[in-house]
Design an enzyme around this catalytic site. Structure first.
Site, PDB file in Angstrom:
ATOM      1  N   ASP A   1       0.817  -1.218   0.000  1.00 61.40           N
ATOM      2  CA  ASP A   1       0.000   0.000   0.000  1.00 61.40           C
ATOM      3  C   ASP A   1       0.851   1.269   0.000  1.00 61.40           C
ATOM      4  O   ASP A   1       0.652   2.160  -0.835  1.00 61.40           O
ATOM      5  CB  ASP A   1      -0.934   0.021   1.218  1.00 61.40           C
ATOM      6  CG  ASP A   1      -2.106  -0.931   1.069  1.00 61.40           C
ATOM      7  OD1 ASP A   1      -1.940  -1.964   0.389  1.00 61.40           O
ATOM      8  OD2 ASP A   1      -3.180  -0.653   1.620  1.00 61.40           O
TER       9      ASP A   1
ATOM     10  N   ARG B   1       1.169   5.162  17.955  1.00 60.22           N
ATOM     11  CA  ARG B   1       0.883   6.193  16.956  1.00 60.22           C
ATOM     12  C   ARG B   1       1.360   7.594  17.354  1.00 60.22           C
ATOM     13  O   ARG B   1       1.924   8.303  16.522  1.00 60.22           O
ATOM     14  CB  ARG B   1      -0.616   6.204  16.612  1.00 60.22           C
ATOM     15  CG  ARG B   1      -1.111   4.922  15.944  1.00 60.22           C
ATOM     16  CD  ARG B   1      -0.169   4.429  14.883  1.00 60.22           C
ATOM     17  NE  ARG B   1      -0.655   3.281  14.143  1.00 60.22           N
ATOM     18  CZ  ARG B   1       0.085   2.239  13.792  1.00 60.22           C
ATOM     19  NH1 ARG B   1       1.368   2.214  14.121  1.00 60.22           N
ATOM     20  NH2 ARG B   1      -0.414   1.248  13.107  1.00 60.22           N
TER      21      ARG B   1
ATOM     22  N   SER C   1      -4.268  -9.020   8.331  1.00 58.89           N
ATOM     23  CA  SER C   1      -3.269  -7.945   8.370  1.00 58.89           C
ATOM     24  C   SER C   1      -2.561  -7.972   9.719  1.00 58.89           C
ATOM     25  O   SER C   1      -3.129  -8.380  10.737  1.00 58.89           O
ATOM     26  CB  SER C   1      -3.926  -6.585   8.140  1.00 58.89           C
ATOM     27  OG  SER C   1      -4.770  -6.256   9.216  1.00 58.89           O
TER      28      SER C   1
END
Length: 437
Positions: A36, A116, A201
């Site tokens: 991606d 994150r 994933s």
């Protein structure tokens, strides 16, 4: 603010001193080297951007960062910046979560969520250093990560604009699935991993490994044992247990000792990696849950968080001996709020500052050692000591009348204590009796 248009913004002239060419704007792309983000990198180049790829080393298993850098440049990046964030990740993010026993919806230890803000902070730093006004990511339009990356970026630098291709109408029209992505790679000579794609994933870092999507989207579907990377099955765990001591100072793990072989770890990164190793070897830290995403969608995820599970369990045990009851009650509420804010992407929000500072205050006396036994998925407490202990054997003893020499405690006082606390219960019972009549 985040660009409001559903399409990628058109490049406009920028001052030459901040970019490699006088007409191309710069964008820092969160890059993994996967399918991606490699397609996104090339696509952004075609759209007229100078792309700087950024890859964060947060402890991905067996990642070849030299290969990632080479692939990014071959796809058209001006360069690829790889930053080792492992120490920062452990000390300023993972240990912050452990200090407040953070857990989302009673099960999830926030392995992806807490990574994150660590990644976003470095990405914004690079953007500022490189004179880039855009950042970009490959998060989908249905997940939490898009929110986390962009909220963190906006909190750190309100001038930063975000490009999210998987929310861009033109990008989505061009790439409807893996087949279209692979065709684009073939057309542009982008190398593709020859290994067959997993049926799910994977997101990896030091804190955890997560598995979702693909076959796991069926909430009733089980998984193969071979899927896991950090933990063994309880069936395959050793027959002999592992005994350890974990020492904390003000809520932070500072020492881990393996009593069997004498291994001692005090460096934060080494300590956490060793916690992963011994907990994983003893089948600790697996969960399979359906959770509520911030965007309103339920999602099934399978997670393994061995070291985090071990350290959180030890920390909670130590709090039992050296944290006041009412402070503990309030701290539990802050733990839930910390988990919610972290999960939803508000790490750099003022309310998170409030929670984290309050947690630090609550941890002033959380210092001591917890002794544990690890066996086939179980964490068994064997004892704990603290110089700040609020536990006193004489006061708790059933063999000593009163509170011993140091405490004025008269058991007969409990009668009045019980009567006062029972007043509202009696009142409520009387009302219910009238209602029944």
């Amino acid at each position: 603010t985040i660009h409001p248009s559903p399409t990628v913004p058109k490049p406009k002239p920028h001052h030459p001193s901040t970019m490699s060419t006088p007409t191309k704007p710069k964008v820092v792309l969160a890059y993994s080297g996967g399918l991606d983000t490699s397609v996104i990198l090339k696509w952004l180049c075609e759209k007229g951007f100078d792309v700087i790829a950024f890859c964060a080393d947060v402890g991905q298993h067996h990642e070849d960062f030299d290969a990632v850098k080479a692939k990014a440049v071959s796809c058209g990046a001006l360069k690829c910046v790889v930053t080792d964030l492992r120490k920062d990740f452990v000390e300023n993010y993972i240990f912050e979560a452990i200090k407040c026993n953070a857990i989302y919806e009673g099960k999830y230890l926030l392995g992806t969520s807490v990574a994150r803000p660590c990644i976003s902070k470095e990405m914004v730093r690079i953007a500022n250093e490189e004179g880039a006004e855009y950042v970009a990511h490959g998060a989908t339009g249905k997940g939490n990560d898009q929110v986390r990356f962009e909220m963190c970026a906006q909190a750190l630098d309100a001038r930063i604009k975000t490009i999210a291709p998987w929310r861009d109408a033109e990008f989505i029209e061009s790439f409807k699935g893996r087949k279209d992505l692979l065709a684009y790679c073939t057309k542009h000579g982008i190398p593709v991993d020859a290994k067959p794609k997993s049926n799910y994933s994977i997101d990896e870092n030091l804190f955890h490994t997560s598995y979702e999507s693909g076959v796991l989207e069926d909430a009733a579907c089980t998984y193969e044992e071979s899927m896991f990377k950090m933990t063994v099955s309880p069936k395959a765990a050793p027959e002999a247990s592992t005994e350890i001591d974990i020492e904390f100072m003000k809520g932070v793990p500072v020492k881990l000792t393996n009593k069997a072989d004498g291994t001692v770890k005090t460096d934060p990164l080494e300590l956490f990696m060793y916690a992963n190793e011994i907990a994983g070897a003893n089948a600790i830290g697996r969960i399979d849950i359906v959770e509520n995403r911030f965007v309103g969608i339920k999602s099934r995820g399978v997670y393994e968080t061995p070291g985090g599970t071990l350290l959180r369990d030890a920390h909670m045990d130590l709090e039992g001996i050296c944290m006041d009851r009412e402070v503990k009650r309030i701290a539990e509420g802050m733990s839930n709020e910390f988990a919610r804010l972290c999960y939803n992407g508000f790490w750099f929000a003022p309310e998170m500052d409030l929670v984290r500072n309050s947690v630090d205050f609550s941890q002033r006396d959380v210092t001591g050692v917890v002794s544990l036994e690890l066996y086939k998925g179980n964490i068994i407490a064997r004892g704990r000591t603290s110089p700040n202990s609020l536990y006193h054997p004489d006061l708790a003893s059933m063999d000593i009348e009163g509170g011993g020499d140091n405490f004025d405690y008269n058991p007969s006082d409990a009668a009045g204590f019980i009567r006062i606390n029972a007043v509202r219960l009696k009142t409520y019972a009387a009302l219910r009796a009238q209602t029944r009549d």
